[in-house]
Design a protein around this motif. Structure first.
Motif, PDB file in Angstrom:
ATOM      1  N   ILE A  87       0.837  -1.204   0.000  1.00  0.00           N
ATOM      2  CA  ILE A  87       0.000   0.000   0.000  1.00  0.00           C
ATOM      3  C   ILE A  87       0.869   1.250   0.000  1.00  0.00           C
ATOM      4  N   TYR A  88       1.904   1.248   0.813  1.00  0.00           N
ATOM      5  CA  TYR A  88       2.819   2.385   0.856  1.00  0.00           C
ATOM      6  C   TYR A  88       3.489   2.603  -0.499  1.00  0.00           C
ATOM      7  N   ASN A  89       3.887   1.512  -1.132  1.00  0.00           N
ATOM      8  CA  ASN A  89       4.536   1.612  -2.438  1.00  0.00           C
ATOM      9  C   ASN A  89       3.603   2.216  -3.471  1.00  0.00           C
ATOM     10  N   THR A  90       2.313   1.842  -3.425  1.00  0.00           N
ATOM     11  CA  THR A  90       1.341   2.387  -4.376  1.00  0.00           C
ATOM     12  C   THR A  90       1.049   3.854  -4.087  1.00  0.00           C
ATOM     13  N   LEU A  91       0.920   4.200  -2.824  1.00  0.00           N
ATOM     14  CA  LEU A  91       0.651   5.598  -2.467  1.00  0.00           C
ATOM     15  C   LEU A  91       1.803   6.506  -2.872  1.00  0.00           C
ATOM     16  N   MET A  92       3.024   6.017  -2.773  1.00  0.00           N
ATOM     17  CA  MET A  92       4.180   6.831  -3.151  1.00  0.00           C
ATOM     18  C   MET A  92       4.211   7.112  -4.647  1.00  0.00           C
ATOM     19  N   LYS A  93       3.533   6.301  -5.440  1.00  0.00           N
ATOM     20  CA  LYS A  93       3.498   6.509  -6.887  1.00  0.00           C
ATOM     21  C   LYS A  93       2.427   7.512  -7.306  1.00  0.00           C
ATOM     22  N   ILE A  94       1.550   7.903  -6.374  1.00  0.00           N
ATOM     23  CA  ILE A  94       0.508   8.882  -6.681  1.00  0.00           C
ATOM     24  C   ILE A  94       1.128  10.276  -6.701  1.00  0.00           C
ATOM     25  N   ASP A  95       0.941  10.984  -7.794  1.00  0.00           N
ATOM     26  CA  ASP A  95       1.506  12.328  -7.936  1.00  0.00           C
ATOM     27  C   ASP A  95       0.811  13.276  -6.964  1.00  0.00           C
ATOM     28  N   ASP A  96       1.593  14.010  -6.197  1.00  0.00           N
ATOM     29  CA  ASP A  96       1.019  14.953  -5.233  1.00  0.00           C
ATOM     30  C   ASP A  96       0.220  16.056  -5.904  1.00  0.00           C
ATOM     31  N   SER A  97       0.517  16.335  -7.164  1.00  0.00           N
ATOM     32  CA  SER A  97      -0.219  17.387  -7.862  1.00  0.00           C
ATOM     33  C   SER A  97      -1.684  17.009  -8.062  1.00  0.00           C
ATOM     34  N   ILE A  98      -1.960  15.706  -8.151  1.00  0.00           N
ATOM     35  CA  ILE A  98      -3.354  15.270  -8.276  1.00  0.00           C
ATOM     36  C   ILE A  98      -4.129  15.598  -7.007  1.00  0.00           C
ATOM     37  N   ILE A  99      -3.526  15.347  -5.869  1.00  0.00           N
ATOM     38  CA  ILE A  99      -4.167  15.649  -4.594  1.00  0.00           C
ATOM     39  C   ILE A  99      -4.329  17.163  -4.421  1.00  0.00           C
ATOM     40  N   GLU A 100      -3.292  17.917  -4.788  1.00  0.00           N
ATOM     41  CA  GLU A 100      -3.375  19.372  -4.679  1.00  0.00           C
ATOM     42  C   GLU A 100      -4.454  19.931  -5.590  1.00  0.00           C
ATOM     43  N   THR A 159     -11.685   9.109  -0.366  1.00  0.00           N
ATOM     44  CA  THR A 159     -12.587   8.120  -0.962  1.00  0.00           C
ATOM     45  C   THR A 159     -12.550   8.112  -2.484  1.00  0.00           C
ATOM     46  N   ASP A 160     -12.297   9.264  -3.109  1.00  0.00           N
ATOM     47  CA  ASP A 160     -12.366   9.360  -4.567  1.00  0.00           C
ATOM     48  C   ASP A 160     -11.010   9.353  -5.262  1.00  0.00           C
ATOM     49  N   ILE A 161      -9.927   9.571  -4.509  1.00  0.00           N
ATOM     50  CA  ILE A 161      -8.609   9.620  -5.142  1.00  0.00           C
ATOM     51  C   ILE A 161      -7.667   8.582  -4.543  1.00  0.00           C
ATOM     52  N   LEU A 162      -7.414   8.692  -3.242  1.00  0.00           N
ATOM     53  CA  LEU A 162      -6.403   7.834  -2.625  1.00  0.00           C
ATOM     54  C   LEU A 162      -6.809   6.368  -2.630  1.00  0.00           C
ATOM     55  N   LEU A 163      -8.031   6.090  -2.215  1.00  0.00           N
ATOM     56  CA  LEU A 163      -8.467   4.689  -2.177  1.00  0.00           C
ATOM     57  C   LEU A 163      -8.519   4.054  -3.567  1.00  0.00           C
ATOM     58  N   PRO A 164      -9.160   4.690  -4.568  1.00  0.00           N
ATOM     59  CA  PRO A 164      -9.174   4.052  -5.899  1.00  0.00           C
ATOM     60  C   PRO A 164      -7.790   3.861  -6.498  1.00  0.00           C
ATOM     61  N   LEU A 165      -6.912   4.854  -6.325  1.00  0.00           N
ATOM     62  CA  LEU A 165      -5.584   4.742  -6.925  1.00  0.00           C
ATOM     63  C   LEU A 165      -4.683   3.753  -6.187  1.00  0.00           C
ATOM     64  N   SER A 166      -5.035   3.420  -4.945  1.00  0.00           N
ATOM     65  CA  SER A 166      -4.222   2.478  -4.173  1.00  0.00           C
ATOM     66  C   SER A 166      -4.770   1.061  -4.213  1.00  0.00           C
ATOM     67  N   ILE A 167      -5.775   0.816  -5.048  1.00  0.00           N
ATOM     68  CA  ILE A 167      -6.370  -0.525  -5.138  1.00  0.00           C
ATOM     69  C   ILE A 167      -5.341  -1.592  -5.518  1.00  0.00           C
ATOM     70  N   PRO A 168      -4.410  -1.339  -6.461  1.00  0.00           N
ATOM     71  CA  PRO A 168      -3.399  -2.377  -6.748  1.00  0.00           C
ATOM     72  C   PRO A 168      -2.600  -2.772  -5.515  1.00  0.00           C
ATOM     73  N   GLY A 169      -2.189  -1.806  -4.707  1.00  0.00           N
ATOM     74  CA  GLY A 169      -1.441  -2.122  -3.493  1.00  0.00           C
ATOM     75  C   GLY A 169      -2.299  -2.846  -2.470  1.00  0.00           C
ATOM     76  N   ILE A 170      -3.560  -2.446  -2.368  1.00  0.00           N
ATOM     77  CA  ILE A 170      -4.469  -3.108  -1.431  1.00  0.00           C
ATOM     78  C   ILE A 170      -4.679  -4.560  -1.845  1.00  0.00           C
ATOM     79  N   ALA A 171      -4.880  -4.771  -3.149  1.00  0.00           N
ATOM     80  CA  ALA A 171      -5.080  -6.142  -3.641  1.00  0.00           C
ATOM     81  C   ALA A 171      -3.859  -6.995  -3.371  1.00  0.00           C
ATOM     82  N   SER A 172      -2.682  -6.441  -3.609  1.00  0.00           N
ATOM     83  CA  SER A 172      -1.451  -7.186  -3.343  1.00  0.00           C
ATOM     84  C   SER A 172      -1.305  -7.486  -1.858  1.00  0.00           C
TER      85      SER A 172
END
Length: 270
Positions: free
Chosen positions: A156-169, A183-196
């Motif tokens: 999960i940490y590895n997937t979150l680190m790949k999310i561009d901070d500009s998207i959150i900003e 709910t709309d950005i972090l969770l959906p984008l971290s689904i690969p890490g959660i699944a793993s």
């Protein structure tokens, strides 16, 4: 030709370490002790004893996986936003206990949770009632969470680190609140890490027998305990192999679900 030559040792390793043992397990699983073909070792999972052990294993595995996720996701978010997490120091702290022998880590919890252990000694000093947690399903879940939590945190940490901070900003600039971003950005984008992470926790939790032996006191039988006893105590490799094949079905299904949710391998630790 040179590339093929260097691939031969790997192919030999795969054959000796995976294909041949799996073929042996399948041979024993579909034959009886006299070598006659049978499905009895497979259908034995439907017996009351084996079905109860499998059902209990599923319940404890799902519970430990859910607890690991509830602990790992906030922790991964904290690591993502902290300087220590970005420098890899905190990740190293989580990996460090994994260098210790698995049996020693489980034995440590056995000492902590037993009736005269550290927790009950502290409660007795404070004149509080003792906890009867050792040799219970709760102790097994605690051991699973402790041993397998890093396998949930790191993907999960590895997937979150790949999310561009500009998207959150950008989401904050457009008026999204923290809950909306979660709910709309972090969770959906971290689904690969959660699944793993779910796969890496659920599979060993489902098949474990050491944790249930040590923290369950041999009183709580999971399907892993029954398979281990069939191979070691009863010397019934045929039944043990048949039950192992059933467990392989759960592993294959888990890996299939992982490949569906993580098609690009974003949840891996590489």
């Amino acid at each position: 030709m040179s590339r093929r030559f260097f691939a031969y040792p790997f192919l030999l390793w795969i054959a000796c370490g995976t294909i041949i043992p799996l073929a042996v397990i399948m041979f024993y699983g579909f034959t009886d002790r006299s070598g006659v073909f049978t499905f009895d070792n497979i259908t034995a999972i439907l017996s009351a004893e084996h079905a109860k052990a499998l059902w209990l294993s599923l319940i404890l595995s799902v519970a430990s996986t859910l607890i690991c996720f509830l602990l790992a996701f906030p922790l991964a978010l904290i690591l993502k936003g902290s300087r220590l997490g970005q420098k890899g120091f905190m990740v190293f702290i989580f990996i460090l206990p994994m260098w210790m022998n698995f049996l020693l880590r489980t034995m440590a919890w056995q000492v902590i949770l037993e009736k005269g252990g550290l927790i009950n000694s502290l409660l007795q000093f404070l004149h509080l009632p003792a906890l009867e947690i050792i040799n219970t399903p709760a102790a097994i879940i605690l051991g699973m969470v402790y041993d397998f939590l890093p396998f949930m945190v790191l993907p999960i940490y590895n997937t979150l680190m790949k999310i561009d901070d500009s998207i959150i900003e950008a989401a904050y600039d457009l008026g999204a609140g923290k809950r909306k971003v979660l709910t709309d950005i972090l969770l959906p984008l971290s689904i690969p890490g959660i699944a793993s992470g779910v796969t890496m926790v659920f599979v060993p939790s489902l098949t474990t027998f050491v944790i249930s032996n040590m923290l369950g006191g041999g009183k709580i039988y999971l399907i892993g305990n029954i398979i281990e006893q069939e191979f070691t105590t009863s010397s019934n490799w045929n039944l043990g192999s048949g039950l192992s094949l059933i467990m392989m079905v759960f592993i294959v299904l888990s890996m299939a679900a992982l490949s569906k949710l993580d098609k690009n391998g974003e949840g891996t630790l590489i």
